[in-house]
Design a protein around this motif. Sequence first.
Motif, PDB file in Angstrom:
ATOM      1  N   UNK A   5      78.275  60.322  22.299  1.00 43.34           N
ATOM      2  CA  UNK A   5      79.273  61.419  23.108  1.00 43.34           C
ATOM      3  C   UNK A   5      80.250  62.058  21.787  1.00 43.34           C
ATOM      4  N   UNK A  25      81.961  66.035  24.773  1.00 41.13           N
ATOM      5  CA  UNK A  25      81.367  65.863  25.455  1.00 41.13           C
ATOM      6  C   UNK A  25      82.043  64.709  26.909  1.00 41.13           C
ATOM      7  N   UNK A  58      84.538  66.725  28.502  1.00 40.73           N
ATOM      8  CA  UNK A  58      83.573  67.495  30.325  1.00 40.73           C
ATOM      9  C   UNK A  58      82.651  66.465  30.898  1.00 40.73           C
ATOM     10  N   UNK A  59      82.766  65.532  30.577  1.00 41.09           N
ATOM     11  CA  UNK A  59      82.321  64.323  31.200  1.00 41.09           C
ATOM     12  C   UNK A  59      83.619  63.805  32.521  1.00 41.09           C
ATOM     13  N   UNK A  60      84.292  63.583  31.412  1.00 38.01           N
ATOM     14  CA  UNK A  60      86.125  63.371  32.964  1.00 38.01           C
ATOM     15  C   UNK A  60      86.555  64.271  33.633  1.00 38.01           C
ATOM     16  N   UNK A  95      83.696  67.511  42.897  1.00 40.36           N
ATOM     17  CA  UNK A  95      82.204  67.704  42.297  1.00 40.36           C
ATOM     18  C   UNK A  95      82.054  68.344  43.426  1.00 40.36           C
ATOM     19  N   UNK A 121      76.059  67.986  35.888  1.00 40.66           N
ATOM     20  CA  UNK A 121      76.654  68.071  33.944  1.00 40.66           C
ATOM     21  C   UNK A 121      77.787  67.256  33.387  1.00 40.66           C
ATOM     22  N   UNK A 122      77.807  66.699  34.514  1.00 36.10           N
ATOM     23  CA  UNK A 122      78.562  64.907  33.737  1.00 36.10           C
ATOM     24  C   UNK A 122      77.278  63.827  33.738  1.00 36.10           C
ATOM     25  N   UNK A 155      75.805  63.857  30.676  1.00 39.61           N
ATOM     26  CA  UNK A 155      76.688  63.755  28.812  1.00 39.61           C
ATOM     27  C   UNK A 155      76.805  61.968  29.537  1.00 39.61           C
TER      28      UNK A 155
END
Lengths: 220, 294
Positions: free
Chosen positions: A5, A9, A12-14, B91, B98-99, B102
């Motif tokens: 990551x 990113x 954005x993930x969190x 969410x 999306x998550x 990633x």
Amino acid sequence: MNKTLTLSQAVKLYTGSSIGRLTVKFTGLLFAQTCLTTLIFAVIGWAEGKTDRISDFVSLIFLVSLMLAHMFLLGGHLFPRSVPGGKFFRSTKEGFAGYQKMRTGVLLVSILILVLSFGGMYLLNMAVPIGTNAAAYVILLIVSLYMISFLNFLQMLPNEGLANILRITALTLTGIFSAGLFTVQRVEWWHWLAGAVALLLVPLSHLILLRHYRKYFWNT
Amino acid sequence: MKNVIEIKGITKHYKDFTLGGVDAVIPCGFTTALIGVNGAGKTTLIDILCGVTGKSGGEALYFGEMRDIDDPALRDRIGYCSSMNFFPPNWTLKTIADSMELGFDNFDRARFTELCRRFKLGDPADKKQKNLAKLSDGNRMRTYLAAVLSRDTELLVLDEPASSLDPLARDMLCDLFREYLAERDGERSVLFSTHNISDMENVTDYAVFMSHGKVIAQGFVEDLKQSYQLVHGDAAQAAKAKPLMMTFSGNATSFEGIALAAQADKLRALDTAVEAPTLQQLSVGLLRKAEQDE
């Protein structure tokens, strides 16, 4: 193939937003609010012929908003296992490494907001004379860096109630001293020294926070 | 036979609970149920195995070769989800996709869309979407399942997946397990925890029983059913049968309980009915015995 990551990113993930989007969102809100405040106080000041007081009000609103933005950004993102999402984030491919990247990304957003918002204030000052000068921006930037470190350290307090009291105290003190800080005319040598310490303290507090978090929150 | 996980003496100490020296195996290619009452340590064990929490001691060997659960290559092979608050409540299906994209290399967005449609959750590409907080418990669990099943994993680990599902959805969950295993026969495995095995019995191949932080019994369901017997009879034989049984419950007219298969002939001689128990009956018997022994 295992892809690692990037900081953006991980953010954005969190959080659902990238570093760029978070920065634009926070800086935009902050700057829009400051512009509005400046406009309101400028109109009032001009109407009453007291333009010298504009900087006091504008700086108060600006600094308090800036601190609130930092509190919001740096105060969250602890995600204990028991809170919604806590288990999902722990189970992702990079685990704690991903969390570390997210925190670093959020710190970067905080610093970007600082730089951009002070830049914005400087431009605003040129457009609407609100009685501040470049020296004031340097000093306020230093104070804000200390605030970031302070907020990082507050996150390590096991007593959440005490941490909140200290956050509110810091916010109040910022409000009280903001007018005085904004009218500083010259950057002294000890200001630069304090600035150098602040620059070291930000990454140090960040690393200490991450180490503390891994030991007392992530793995327990 | 290959094991997908070999658990060797895993411990975890909390202030008021200890997961004590767990030794167990999760066989490869089968569905394993982790059965125990609330507070038995099932969630703690699953969390440790999936790297969601740390352990105080012991180790686990995954896929016969991997030991470090912090290794991203291992994490990518395991699909994990918990039943409560797995994702943040604000969410939506899109945020989840999306998550997940990633967070894992093997997440397939098209498969997620397909599963969301199949579970009647909507389309992750829709502009207007409900967030998780507005969904019913059952639909929230379906969303978690859609997310975890959209990854190309080799081991599915689900913590209490059936607890919030209605009977039809539980039946669908069993079908999903079968599909998941059948897609790569013998290479994929499922581990799920439950405190109520009745609706999941048909899909369970292997069982690990836990009580008070320890494993009290484990084995293939068919072997366990041969090792233990369900005994029931009239109250008149109760006094003679009771010493031969592991667990016993009775009233004025009849009694029932579990006994070791080795006692079957003696119990039959007492004119009692002896038969193979269901997994649910076996669970109740073993867990009750563990409670009595504690």
